[in-house]
Structures are given as C-alpha cells and as structure tokens.
Design an enzyme around this catalytic site. Structure first.
Site, PDB file in Angstrom:
ATOM      1  N   ARG A 143      74.075  82.872  25.244  1.00 22.49           N
ATOM      2  CA  ARG A 143      73.513  83.217  23.922  1.00 22.49           C
ATOM      3  C   ARG A 143      74.300  82.512  22.824  1.00 22.49           C
ATOM      4  O   ARG A 143      73.828  82.338  21.719  1.00 22.49           O
ATOM      5  CB  ARG A 143      73.476  84.732  23.698  1.00 22.49           C
ATOM      6  CG  ARG A 143      73.038  85.137  22.293  1.00 22.49           C
ATOM      7  CD  ARG A 143      72.566  86.594  22.186  1.00 22.49           C
ATOM      8  NE  ARG A 143      73.469  87.529  22.823  1.00 22.49           N
ATOM      9  CZ  ARG A 143      74.656  87.889  22.325  1.00 22.49           C
ATOM     10  NH1 ARG A 143      75.076  87.409  21.180  1.00 22.49           N
ATOM     11  NH2 ARG A 143      75.415  88.743  22.972  1.00 22.49           N
ATOM     12  N   TYR A 180      53.281  76.456   6.464  1.00 22.44           N
ATOM     13  CA  TYR A 180      52.901  76.889   7.811  1.00 22.44           C
ATOM     14  C   TYR A 180      52.656  78.414   7.772  1.00 22.44           C
ATOM     15  O   TYR A 180      53.426  79.150   7.137  1.00 22.44           O
ATOM     16  CB  TYR A 180      54.024  76.547   8.783  1.00 22.44           C
ATOM     17  CG  TYR A 180      53.761  77.032  10.180  1.00 22.44           C
ATOM     18  CD1 TYR A 180      52.798  76.421  10.961  1.00 22.44           C
ATOM     19  CD2 TYR A 180      54.463  78.106  10.704  1.00 22.44           C
ATOM     20  CE1 TYR A 180      52.534  76.871  12.240  1.00 22.44           C
ATOM     21  CE2 TYR A 180      54.206  78.560  11.986  1.00 22.44           C
ATOM     22  CZ  TYR A 180      53.237  77.951  12.751  1.00 22.44           C
ATOM     23  OH  TYR A 180      52.988  78.404  14.010  1.00 22.44           O
ATOM     24  N   ASP A 236      61.139  71.552   6.040  1.00 17.63           N
ATOM     25  CA  ASP A 236      60.496  71.641   7.349  1.00 17.63           C
ATOM     26  C   ASP A 236      59.841  70.282   7.591  1.00 17.63           C
ATOM     27  O   ASP A 236      58.823  69.955   6.988  1.00 17.63           O
ATOM     28  CB  ASP A 236      59.467  72.781   7.337  1.00 17.63           C
ATOM     29  CG  ASP A 236      58.767  72.948   8.674  1.00 17.63           C
ATOM     30  OD1 ASP A 236      58.691  71.966   9.441  1.00 17.63           O
ATOM     31  OD2 ASP A 236      58.267  74.054   8.947  1.00 17.63           O
TER      32      ASP A 236
HETATM   33  C1  LIG Z   1      54.445  75.067  14.417  1.00 22.32           C
HETATM   34  C2  LIG Z   1      55.161  75.018  13.148  1.00 22.32           C
HETATM   35  C3  LIG Z   1      56.174  75.932  12.850  1.00 22.32           C
HETATM   36  C4  LIG Z   1      56.562  77.057  13.788  1.00 22.32           C
HETATM   37  O1  LIG Z   1      57.102  76.569  14.957  1.00 22.32           O
HETATM   38  P1  LIG Z   1      57.102  77.392  16.349  1.00 22.32           P
HETATM   39  O2  LIG Z   1      57.814  76.471  17.256  1.00 22.32           O
HETATM   40  O3  LIG Z   1      55.666  77.605  16.709  1.00 22.32           O
HETATM   41  O4  LIG Z   1      57.796  78.675  16.104  1.00 22.32           O
HETATM   42  C5  LIG Z   1      56.839  75.797  11.654  1.00 22.32           C
HETATM   43  N1  LIG Z   1      56.522  74.841  10.761  1.00 22.32           N
HETATM   44  C6  LIG Z   1      55.537  73.952  11.014  1.00 22.32           C
HETATM   45  C7  LIG Z   1      55.213  72.915   9.999  1.00 22.32           C
HETATM   46  C8  LIG Z   1      54.818  74.008  12.200  1.00 22.32           C
HETATM   47  O5  LIG Z   1      53.839  73.135  12.426  1.00 22.32           O
END
Ligand SMILES: *Cc1c(COP(=O)(O)O)cnc(C)c1O
Length: 423
Positions: free
Chosen positions: A79, A132, A212
C-alpha cells in the site's frame, strides 16, 4: 534523481529520449534472476534484512526524518510502494520532464487524493468547465459537503475576456487548487494554462495548479512547462492504451508530490502491482500508438468535415481558423490528438441511429485505447450535467464523441460513412 538513474539516461553526453528508455529505465535485471522484463511483484509485504533496516525504512516513509542523500526509500508494504510501481513512476516522470511521479488505482483516485492533499474546509477550488463527469461530481457534490467550494470558468475563452469576472469571484478567498482540463471533454475547447496560473496565483499565491492532461497525454502537451505545478492522468486512457487497466498518475516536483504521496498511503489509493506491470508494457508503445492515433484522427476528421450529414466538428486540427484560442493551441499543444467530437444533423434520434449502425467502431465510453470508440456525451459521459449547463457548454443531443484507435484509417472512414448513410 540518483546518480545511477542519471547515468542510465545518457550515452556519452547524449540524453536519451523517453522512447528509448521505456524498455529498461529504472529496472536492474540483476535483482530479478536476470529476467529481461520486470517480474510482477505480486506481494503484499517485503522482508526486512534486519530490524534496524525496517526501522530506518519506516522513519523515512512516515517522515520522521529526512532521507540521507543517496538513501532510496525501502520497500515495506504494497500500500506504500512496490517495485513495479516505483519503476512505473520513474518512467512516467520522464515523459513530462517531471521530478517525480505517483501512481494511483484510477484517474479519479489521482484527482481526489491530489485535491484532498491541498484543500481544507473553507477553501475554494477553481476549475475549468466542462470537466470530466467524475471530477465535476467530486467538486460539486463530494468536496462541497466538506466545505470546499468550486468556482468554475469556461474553457475556450481567452484569459483577457474572463479575467475580471474570475478575479472578482476569487477575491479574498484561499484558492487551494486550480484544476484545468485542456482540451476539454467532449468539446475540445482549450484553456490557457499559463494565463490562468498567473491570474490565480496573483490573488492566491499558494494555489496548486493541476492540469488533467488525459486527452493529449505527455506526447502532445506538457503542462509543467506552461506554469502547472502538477500534471494528472487517467492512465486508463492513452497511457494504458489497451482498454484493459484502470489507473491514474500525478507528476510534478518532489515537494508538490510529498503531501499527495503521504495521503495516498492513508487513503490507500496506490495502484496494485498487476496494474503497474500492465502500464510498464503500455509505456513501451506510448509514442507509437499516440502518433498512429493522431494521424488516423486527422484523416477521419478530414472526412467528417466534408460530409453533408455532419453539421459541426470539434477537433483542434480542423477548427482553428475561427478559434479565438488558436494562439494557445500553437503555444501549448504539439498535436490535435485523436479525440474528435462532431454534431450530426438532427438530434438524439439521429445520433443514436448513427451509433447503432457502427460496425468496426465500438459503442463504449472511455478513450485513448488501440480500438476506436464512439459514445453520446449528452446521455452517457455527461448525463448528470443539467440540460441547461450542457447547452451552455456546447454539448448537444446531436453530438457524438469519437476516440480514434490504431485501425487502418480507411477502414474507419468506411465504417463512419456507412453509419452516416443510415442516419
Ligand atoms: C477517464 C477520465 C478520468 C477518470 O479516470 P479513471 O481512470 O476512469 O478514474 C479523469 N479525467 C479525464 C479527462 C478522463 O477522461
């Protein structure tokens, strides 16, 4: 970075590119019976050589003392860390030119752990929109319940046009973090990372600027070079690339990641060894896949733009002429990537007819994999965004989002063509 790692990156005074390092960097076959590939270290715990060694590992892991200069963090328990994940973190950091990386069980775990590491009750989080769906819910519903308030601004608008309103909204607030998605999902609208970072930090200097970067990935956009403090990925998408693993990552300076790694241990959001191993496999072809996907997307977009059933296309490669954010694109992005949204003439009925008629392209959410996927944002990925909000963000009933994979572009175009004919 340790001296050994630094040496691994060089031939003479030539610094090797990430593409060349993904097969070997950070892994020493001598430690694993000479195995060429890193084994899957499917173990929950690690044997200490002595009680003193165990004590020393814990002191560093729990921050009771600073590590010595060349002291590597010891392996304790999966972990906290695991060899597959350590190698993965070092390789991931190379792509973005980051000092360090931290991997997570999912993209959402990366986002949630990073935000919770910095935000406290009473703080605000500034974010671009649309976001998202999961991140949007986390901000509006989950974090709001903890007294952390989201303040949004629209993607696709130059900073000069939104500055006075945003400045007014954050005046006197402690902005814990800024979370930016550029290009935005599913509209591909851009955000000026540098511009927003400067604006927010002028008011709230401690704000952590997080981007992101799932949509363009480290190949096509490197947010750390444009004023971001952290870059976050859903590694489920392009980084994993084969639609067979859920994972996430956050990358940045050691200092920026320290509280995030600390919280990751106690929330328990570190990825498992099997996911780590799959992602090591994926990183070897990241550049090849993303290049092939971007080339394919360009051909597909050129076809869609000309098609009489297509009313509008949202793809950076074809819509820049009349985009007020074109200068941001040229400064920030190296490619338009491979996610295309488009509106077909009509509404939901026509969009559904098209989606149901696809043969090679699969009807599924997610993106960035080797196979092409199509979905209907208004009723699927963005279903819990209110109709009114959808309209203001430009997400209509006739919109389809397409993630272009590595199939032959001519075959993809043939599939899209026959499906458009059935609309
Ligand atoms: C899919 C996605 C997420 C979330 O990711 P997971 O791996 O599904 O938890 C976050 N931001 C963007 C832009 C995404 O496309």
């Amino acid at each position: 970075m340790s001296k050994d790692r630094e040496r691994e990156r060089m031939i003479g005074d030539r610094r090797l590119r990430p593409e060349s390092l993904m097969m070997s960097y950070g892994y020493d076959p001598k430690l694993s019976e000479g195995a060429l590939k890193s084994p899957i270290f499917q173990t929950s715990t690690f044997v200490f050589e002595s009680a003193e060694a165990g004590k020393a590992f814990f002191e560093v892991a729990y921050g009771l003392r600073q590590p010595d200069l060349d002291e590597e963090p010891g392996l304790i328990y999966s972990r906290l860390n695991n060899p597959d994940l350590e190698i993965l973190e070092e390789r991931l950091a190379l792509w973005d030119g980051a000092e360090e990386g931290a991997v997570f069980v999912s993209g959402m775990a990366a986002i949630a752990t990073s935000l919770l590491a910095y935000a406290r009750p009473g703080d605000v989080i500034v974010h671009s929109g649309p976001l998202y769906g999961g991140t949007d819910h986390l901000l509006r519903v989950v974090l709001s319940d903890f007294g952390i308030r989201p303040i949004g601004f629209p993607a696709g608008v130059p900073v000069a046009e939104l500055a006075s309103e945003l400045r007014e909204k954050i005046a006197g607030e402690r902005v814990a973090a800024v979370i930016i998605e550029t290009p935005a999902n599913p509209t591909n609208a851009l955000v000026d990372i540098q511009g927003i970072a400067e604006l927010v930090k002028a008011e709230s200097p401690d704000a952590m600027v997080m981007v992101d970067n799932t949509f363009l990935g480290p190949l096509w956009q490197q947010p750390l070079q444009h004023g971001a403090d952290l870059v976050i990925y859903s590694a489920t998408k392009f980084i994993g690339g084969h639609s067979d693993v859920i994972a996430g990552a956050a990358l940045g300076s050691r200092e920026a990641l320290a509280p995030i790694r600390g919280l990751r241990t106690f929330l328990g959001t570190l990825a498992g060894p099997w996911s780590g191993w799959l992602l090591l496999r994926s990183l070897e072809t990241l550049s090849l896949r993303m290049q092939a996907q971007a080339r394919g997307a360009q051909e597909v977009a050129a076809f869609l733009v000309e098609h009489p059933q297509v009313r509008a296309i949202h793809y950076l490669g074809t819509t820049l002429e009349d985009d007020p954010m074109a200068d941001v694109y040229y400064r920030q992005c190296r490619s338009a990537g491979s996610v295309i949204s488009f509106d077909i003439h009509g509404g939901e009925k026509e969009a559904f007819r098209f989606l149901n008629a696809l043969q090679l392209v699969k009807l599924a959410v997610s993106l960035g994999g080797t196979e092409s996927l199509a979905e209907h944002p208004a009723s699927m990925t963005h279903a819990d965004v209110s109709r009114e909000q959808q309209r203001s963000l430009g997400i209509g009933a006739s919109m389809v989002r397409l993630s272009v994979g590595i199939e032959h572009p001519a075959d993809l175009i043939a599939d899209l063509e026959q499906a458009l004919e059935q609309v």
